[in-house]
Design an enzyme around this catalytic site. Structure first.
Site, PDB file in Angstrom:
ATOM      1  N   TYR A  82     -14.770  19.767   6.639  1.00 27.69           N
ATOM      2  CA  TYR A  82     -14.196  18.535   6.099  1.00 27.69           C
ATOM      3  C   TYR A  82     -14.680  18.238   4.675  1.00 27.69           C
ATOM      4  O   TYR A  82     -14.059  17.450   3.970  1.00 27.69           O
ATOM      5  CB  TYR A  82     -14.536  17.334   7.005  1.00 27.69           C
ATOM      6  CG  TYR A  82     -16.005  16.964   7.002  1.00 27.69           C
ATOM      7  CD1 TYR A  82     -16.482  15.974   6.149  1.00 27.69           C
ATOM      8  CD2 TYR A  82     -16.910  17.610   7.822  1.00 27.69           C
ATOM      9  CE1 TYR A  82     -17.825  15.640   6.132  1.00 27.69           C
ATOM     10  CE2 TYR A  82     -18.245  17.288   7.810  1.00 27.69           C
ATOM     11  CZ  TYR A  82     -18.699  16.298   6.965  1.00 27.69           C
ATOM     12  OH  TYR A  82     -20.034  15.979   6.937  1.00 27.69           O
ATOM     13  N   MET A 133     -17.459  18.399  -1.229  1.00 25.93           N
ATOM     14  CA  MET A 133     -18.101  17.093  -1.351  1.00 25.93           C
ATOM     15  C   MET A 133     -19.020  16.912  -0.133  1.00 25.93           C
ATOM     16  O   MET A 133     -18.686  16.207   0.813  1.00 25.93           O
ATOM     17  CB  MET A 133     -17.054  15.978  -1.416  1.00 25.93           C
ATOM     18  CG  MET A 133     -17.639  14.618  -1.685  1.00 25.93           C
ATOM     19  SD  MET A 133     -16.357  13.346  -1.918  1.00 25.93           S
ATOM     20  CE  MET A 133     -15.553  13.343  -0.320  1.00 25.93           C
ATOM     21  N   PRO A 134     -20.183  17.597  -0.155  1.00 29.99           N
ATOM     22  CA  PRO A 134     -21.100  17.455   0.973  1.00 29.99           C
ATOM     23  C   PRO A 134     -21.556  16.009   1.134  1.00 29.99           C
ATOM     24  O   PRO A 134     -21.976  15.366   0.176  1.00 29.99           O
ATOM     25  CB  PRO A 134     -22.281  18.359   0.603  1.00 29.99           C
ATOM     26  CG  PRO A 134     -21.727  19.324  -0.388  1.00 29.99           C
ATOM     27  CD  PRO A 134     -20.682  18.547  -1.140  1.00 29.99           C
ATOM     28  N   HIS A 135     -21.442  15.518   2.349  1.00 35.23           N
ATOM     29  CA  HIS A 135     -21.937  14.185   2.680  1.00 35.23           C
ATOM     30  C   HIS A 135     -21.998  14.083   4.189  1.00 35.23           C
ATOM     31  O   HIS A 135     -21.370  14.844   4.899  1.00 35.23           O
ATOM     32  CB  HIS A 135     -21.019  13.091   2.109  1.00 35.23           C
ATOM     33  CG  HIS A 135     -19.639  13.096   2.669  1.00 35.23           C
ATOM     34  ND1 HIS A 135     -18.686  14.021   2.277  1.00 35.23           N
ATOM     35  CD2 HIS A 135     -19.050  12.326   3.613  1.00 35.23           C
ATOM     36  CE1 HIS A 135     -17.565  13.792   2.945  1.00 35.23           C
ATOM     37  NE2 HIS A 135     -17.758  12.776   3.769  1.00 35.23           N
ATOM     38  N   SER A 136     -22.802  13.153   4.620  1.00 36.66           N
ATOM     39  CA  SER A 136     -22.920  12.913   6.046  1.00 36.66           C
ATOM     40  C   SER A 136     -22.421  11.511   6.323  1.00 36.66           C
ATOM     41  O   SER A 136     -21.693  10.933   5.514  1.00 36.66           O
ATOM     42  CB  SER A 136     -24.382  13.083   6.464  1.00 36.66           C
ATOM     43  OG  SER A 136     -24.505  12.963   7.859  1.00 36.66           O
TER      44      SER A 136
END
Length: 132
Positions: free
Chosen positions: A55, A64-67
């Site tokens: 995702y 767009m690395p994010h948690s």
């Protein structure tokens, strides 16, 4: 926004990464260096990608690395930037899921998370920014 990356030292340039997991860890390094995120933040992102799929690929060549918003591993709100010379694949066989540009989001609450995403989207819609 580009000026912020430089002023806060939230950037990294590298030849490549062996795996997408290594690339995610590398993309968090500049944010870890000043305490914006804890070391566990990268592992949290990796677990989310393993659970939900890639995702974080928002367009070909851009991740767009994010948690989750408001993660306990985020201490401050910021965006980090990383550029790899060689793409890393999040889904072997699907070049649309390769990335060389990483914009790692860290936000301490949902409003800041959305603000980060809007700022990043506006920057990426500027002609030529993703081509650099």
């Amino acid at each position: 926004m580009l000026r912020e990356f430089v002023e806060k030292k939230h950037y990294k340039f590298a030849a490549g990464a062996e795996t997408w997991q290594e690339a995610v860890r590398m993309s968090c390094e500049s944010l870890e260096a000043d305490g914006t995120v804890n070391a566990q933040y990268a592992e949290e992102i990796i677990r989310c990608v393993e659970k939900y799929g890639p995702y974080i690929i928002i367009m070909p060549d851009v991740a767009m690395p994010h948690s989750q918003e408001g993660s306990a591993n985020v201490n401050k709100t910021a965006i980090g930037f990383m550029k790899l010379e060689k793409p890393v694949s999040f889904d072997p066989g699907d070049p649309e899921k390769d990335a060389t540009l990483f914009f790692t989001l860290a936000a301490s609450d949902s409003d800041q998370h959305m603000a980060n995403m809007v700022r990043l989207s506006e920057m990426l819609m500027t002609d030529g920014v993703a081509d650099a």
